[in-house]
Scaffold this motif. Structure first.
Motif, PDB file in Angstrom:
ATOM      1  N   GLY A   1      51.149  42.257  64.005  1.00  0.00           N
ATOM      2  CA  GLY A   1      51.419  43.543  63.378  1.00  0.00           C
ATOM      3  C   GLY A   1      50.268  44.214  62.672  1.00  0.00           C
ATOM      4  O   GLY A   1      50.464  45.207  61.966  1.00  0.00           O
ATOM      5  N   HIS A   2      49.049  43.716  62.847  1.00  0.00           N
ATOM      6  CA  HIS A   2      47.881  44.338  62.224  1.00  0.00           C
ATOM      7  C   HIS A   2      47.196  45.273  63.220  1.00  0.00           C
ATOM      8  O   HIS A   2      47.081  44.956  64.407  1.00  0.00           O
ATOM      9  CB  HIS A   2      46.892  43.279  61.755  1.00  0.00           C
ATOM     10  CG  HIS A   2      47.446  42.334  60.734  1.00  0.00           C
ATOM     11  ND1 HIS A   2      47.611  42.681  59.412  1.00  0.00           N
ATOM     12  CD2 HIS A   2      47.903  41.059  60.862  1.00  0.00           C
ATOM     13  CE1 HIS A   2      48.126  41.651  58.755  1.00  0.00           C
ATOM     14  NE2 HIS A   2      48.320  40.666  59.608  1.00  0.00           N
ATOM     15  N   GLU A   3      46.733  46.383  62.751  1.00  0.00           N
ATOM     16  CA  GLU A   3      46.018  47.331  63.609  1.00  0.00           C
ATOM     17  C   GLU A   3      44.518  47.071  63.526  1.00  0.00           C
ATOM     18  O   GLU A   3      43.932  47.114  62.435  1.00  0.00           O
ATOM     19  CB  GLU A   3      46.304  48.769  63.179  1.00  0.00           C
ATOM     20  CG  GLU A   3      45.574  49.803  64.029  1.00  0.00           C
ATOM     21  CD  GLU A   3      45.777  51.226  63.534  1.00  0.00           C
ATOM     22  OE1 GLU A   3      45.133  52.134  64.091  1.00  0.00           O
ATOM     23  OE2 GLU A   3      46.587  51.415  62.593  1.00  0.00           O
TER      24      GLU A   3
ATOM     25  N   ASP B   1      40.803  48.730  55.864  1.00  0.00           N
ATOM     26  CA  ASP B   1      41.133  48.017  54.628  1.00  0.00           C
ATOM     27  C   ASP B   1      40.411  46.680  54.554  1.00  0.00           C
ATOM     28  O   ASP B   1      40.101  46.194  53.459  1.00  0.00           O
ATOM     29  CB  ASP B   1      42.644  47.769  54.550  1.00  0.00           C
ATOM     30  CG  ASP B   1      43.435  49.059  54.514  1.00  0.00           C
ATOM     31  OD1 ASP B   1      43.017  49.977  53.785  1.00  0.00           O
ATOM     32  OD2 ASP B   1      44.457  49.151  55.208  1.00  0.00           O
ATOM     33  N   LEU B   2      40.163  46.073  55.724  1.00  0.00           N
ATOM     34  CA  LEU B   2      39.584  44.734  55.779  1.00  0.00           C
ATOM     35  C   LEU B   2      38.618  44.638  56.949  1.00  0.00           C
ATOM     36  O   LEU B   2      38.901  45.136  58.039  1.00  0.00           O
ATOM     37  CB  LEU B   2      40.690  43.688  55.947  1.00  0.00           C
ATOM     38  CG  LEU B   2      40.241  42.245  56.244  1.00  0.00           C
ATOM     39  CD1 LEU B   2      39.595  41.632  55.000  1.00  0.00           C
ATOM     40  CD2 LEU B   2      41.431  41.397  56.690  1.00  0.00           C
ATOM     41  N   ALA B   3      37.483  43.981  56.717  1.00  0.00           N
ATOM     42  CA  ALA B   3      36.537  43.682  57.790  1.00  0.00           C
ATOM     43  C   ALA B   3      36.396  42.172  57.909  1.00  0.00           C
ATOM     44  O   ALA B   3      36.133  41.485  56.919  1.00  0.00           O
ATOM     45  CB  ALA B   3      35.177  44.317  57.507  1.00  0.00           C
ATOM     46  N   VAL B   4      36.603  41.658  59.117  1.00  0.00           N
ATOM     47  CA  VAL B   4      36.391  40.245  59.416  1.00  0.00           C
ATOM     48  C   VAL B   4      35.046  40.160  60.119  1.00  0.00           C
ATOM     49  O   VAL B   4      34.874  40.704  61.216  1.00  0.00           O
ATOM     50  CB  VAL B   4      37.514  39.682  60.308  1.00  0.00           C
ATOM     51  CG1 VAL B   4      37.264  38.215  60.620  1.00  0.00           C
ATOM     52  CG2 VAL B   4      38.869  39.862  59.625  1.00  0.00           C
ATOM     53  N   VAL B   5      34.075  39.473  59.501  1.00  0.00           N
ATOM     54  CA  VAL B   5      32.678  39.598  59.921  1.00  0.00           C
ATOM     55  C   VAL B   5      32.034  38.229  60.118  1.00  0.00           C
ATOM     56  O   VAL B   5      32.077  37.377  59.216  1.00  0.00           O
ATOM     57  CB  VAL B   5      31.865  40.390  58.868  1.00  0.00           C
ATOM     58  CG1 VAL B   5      30.410  40.543  59.306  1.00  0.00           C
ATOM     59  CG2 VAL B   5      32.495  41.755  58.613  1.00  0.00           C
TER      60      VAL B   5
ATOM     61  N   ASP C   1      47.145  33.800  56.727  1.00  0.00           N
ATOM     62  CA  ASP C   1      47.448  33.757  55.293  1.00  0.00           C
ATOM     63  C   ASP C   1      46.183  34.039  54.482  1.00  0.00           C
ATOM     64  O   ASP C   1      46.215  34.809  53.515  1.00  0.00           O
ATOM     65  CB  ASP C   1      48.033  32.393  54.932  1.00  0.00           C
ATOM     66  CG  ASP C   1      48.283  32.257  53.437  1.00  0.00           C
ATOM     67  OD1 ASP C   1      49.182  32.945  52.923  1.00  0.00           O
ATOM     68  OD2 ASP C   1      47.568  31.469  52.777  1.00  0.00           O
ATOM     69  N   SER C   2      45.075  33.409  54.859  1.00  0.00           N
ATOM     70  CA  SER C   2      43.811  33.646  54.159  1.00  0.00           C
ATOM     71  C   SER C   2      43.388  35.102  54.276  1.00  0.00           C
ATOM     72  O   SER C   2      42.952  35.724  53.299  1.00  0.00           O
ATOM     73  CB  SER C   2      42.716  32.740  54.727  1.00  0.00           C
ATOM     74  OG  SER C   2      43.023  31.382  54.521  1.00  0.00           O
ATOM     75  N   MET C   3      43.518  35.656  55.474  1.00  0.00           N
ATOM     76  CA  MET C   3      43.150  37.041  55.702  1.00  0.00           C
ATOM     77  C   MET C   3      43.988  37.987  54.836  1.00  0.00           C
ATOM     78  O   MET C   3      43.467  38.938  54.241  1.00  0.00           O
ATOM     79  CB  MET C   3      43.317  37.392  57.170  1.00  0.00           C
ATOM     80  CG  MET C   3      42.725  38.723  57.568  1.00  0.00           C
ATOM     81  SD  MET C   3      43.215  39.226  59.228  1.00  0.00           S
ATOM     82  CE  MET C   3      44.909  39.725  58.921  1.00  0.00           C
ATOM     83  N   GLN C   4      45.285  37.708  54.748  1.00  0.00           N
ATOM     84  CA  GLN C   4      46.162  38.561  53.957  1.00  0.00           C
ATOM     85  C   GLN C   4      45.818  38.488  52.474  1.00  0.00           C
ATOM     86  O   GLN C   4      45.837  39.494  51.767  1.00  0.00           O
ATOM     87  CB  GLN C   4      47.627  38.170  54.164  1.00  0.00           C
ATOM     88  CG  GLN C   4      48.619  39.152  53.554  1.00  0.00           C
ATOM     89  CD  GLN C   4      48.501  40.533  54.174  1.00  0.00           C
ATOM     90  OE1 GLN C   4      48.642  40.683  55.395  1.00  0.00           O
ATOM     91  NE2 GLN C   4      48.232  41.540  53.365  1.00  0.00           N
ATOM     92  N   ARG C   5      45.478  37.285  52.008  1.00  0.00           N
ATOM     93  CA  ARG C   5      45.105  37.141  50.598  1.00  0.00           C
ATOM     94  C   ARG C   5      43.844  37.943  50.283  1.00  0.00           C
ATOM     95  O   ARG C   5      43.746  38.570  49.218  1.00  0.00           O
ATOM     96  CB  ARG C   5      44.890  35.663  50.251  1.00  0.00           C
ATOM     97  CG  ARG C   5      46.189  34.900  49.981  1.00  0.00           C
ATOM     98  CD  ARG C   5      45.910  33.509  49.470  1.00  0.00           C
ATOM     99  NE  ARG C   5      45.641  32.581  50.547  1.00  0.00           N
ATOM    100  CZ  ARG C   5      45.027  31.410  50.391  1.00  0.00           C
ATOM    101  NH1 ARG C   5      44.595  31.057  49.202  1.00  0.00           N
ATOM    102  NH2 ARG C   5      44.841  30.598  51.418  1.00  0.00           N
ATOM    103  N   VAL C   6      42.882  37.932  51.201  1.00  0.00           N
ATOM    104  CA  VAL C   6      41.664  38.726  50.995  1.00  0.00           C
ATOM    105  C   VAL C   6      42.005  40.213  51.032  1.00  0.00           C
ATOM    106  O   VAL C   6      41.544  40.987  50.185  1.00  0.00           O
ATOM    107  CB  VAL C   6      40.610  38.373  52.062  1.00  0.00           C
ATOM    108  CG1 VAL C   6      39.426  39.340  51.991  1.00  0.00           C
ATOM    109  CG2 VAL C   6      40.128  36.943  51.878  1.00  0.00           C
ATOM    110  N   ALA C   7      42.823  40.631  51.990  1.00  0.00           N
ATOM    111  CA  ALA C   7      43.206  42.042  52.092  1.00  0.00           C
ATOM    112  C   ALA C   7      43.945  42.509  50.846  1.00  0.00           C
ATOM    113  O   ALA C   7      43.837  43.677  50.450  1.00  0.00           O
ATOM    114  CB  ALA C   7      44.077  42.252  53.331  1.00  0.00           C
ATOM    115  N   ASP C   8      44.682  41.597  50.205  1.00  0.00           N
ATOM    116  CA  ASP C   8      45.435  41.926  48.992  1.00  0.00           C
ATOM    117  C   ASP C   8      44.572  41.891  47.734  1.00  0.00           C
ATOM    118  O   ASP C   8      45.076  42.068  46.630  1.00  0.00           O
ATOM    119  CB  ASP C   8      46.612  40.969  48.823  1.00  0.00           C
ATOM    120  CG  ASP C   8      47.702  41.195  49.861  1.00  0.00           C
ATOM    121  OD1 ASP C   8      47.739  42.286  50.462  1.00  0.00           O
ATOM    122  OD2 ASP C   8      48.522  40.272  50.069  1.00  0.00           O
TER     123      ASP C   8
END
Length: 211
Positions: free
Chosen positions: A21-23, A44-48, A115-122
């Motif tokens: 569900g993430h764009e 909102d978030l960059a995974v790099v 879960d880790s990604m969501q915590r960073v995004a939050d």
């Protein structure tokens, strides 16, 4: 936003994030394209990936630091094959918004990674547990960390992994009040006084990560 030079991992992340569900606004394979894409899409978030073309050194990290200075609200999750605590510390020093540093091995556990990604995004902080374990031994001789009790050290390690107070309480099987007390003691021993401009939780993790 994804920046990863491995086509397999880049496409895999794009597929997984879309499935849950993430764009994904854009997926690029080099640092200059990352800079341009973030400026265009304002994610909102960059995974790099830390090491990106053209030099395969720390171009991803350098781009992430520059982007967080330009876009203070941008959360960044760094991925790396290497245990480099300095990378994590440098990223955290760029702001109080969400930041993380994970080994690429963690991507294999999809739910843990999400879960880790969501915590960073939050807005949280997530540091790979393997880095925390390595630093536990490295910092024993330094006075600020040496002053912490074993329980306070456990709490700080969990804070560095991005755990909330409630999650720390559950992990250690103690009350929320006990966790709050331990964190207060950590702030005092690391000389992190409360001010309106400082995020003491991030500063505590920075103190823990710095060599």
């Amino acid at each position: 936003m994804i920046a990863e030079d491995s086509t397999l991992l880049r496409e895999g992340l794009t597929h997984i994030l879309g499935k849950f569900g993430h764009e994904v606004a854009a997926a690029v394979d080099n640092a200059p394209s990352l800079l341009a894409a973030v400026r265009e899409h304002s994610p909102d978030l960059a995974v790099v990936d830390v090491r990106l073309p053209p030099g395969f050194k720390d171009e991803g990290l350098r781009a992430a630091v520059a982007l967080r200075q330009e876009h203070p609200g941008l959360a960044v999750l760094l991925l790396s094959q290497y245990l480099e605590s300095d990378y994590a510390a440098e990223l955290l020093a760029t702001g109080d918004t969400g930041a993380g540093y994970l080994l690429k091995d963690r991507v294999g556990d999809v739910l843990e990674f999400l879960d880790s990604m969501q915590r960073v995004a939050d807005g949280g902080t997530v540091i790979d547990p393997e880095i925390i374990r390595r630093l536990l031994g490295r910092r024993r001789g330094q006075s600020s960390v040496r002053d912490l009790t074993p329980r306070e050290t456990e709490v700080l390690a969990l804070m560095a992994e991005g755990r909330s107070n409630a999650a720390i309480a559950a992990e250690l099987t103690v009350s929320h009040a006990a966790v709050a007390k331990h964190i207060g003691n950590i702030f005092d021993k690391l000389d992190l006084r409360a001010t309106g401009a400082e995020h003491r939780r991030v500063l505590a993790v920075l103190a823990y990560l710095k060599r």
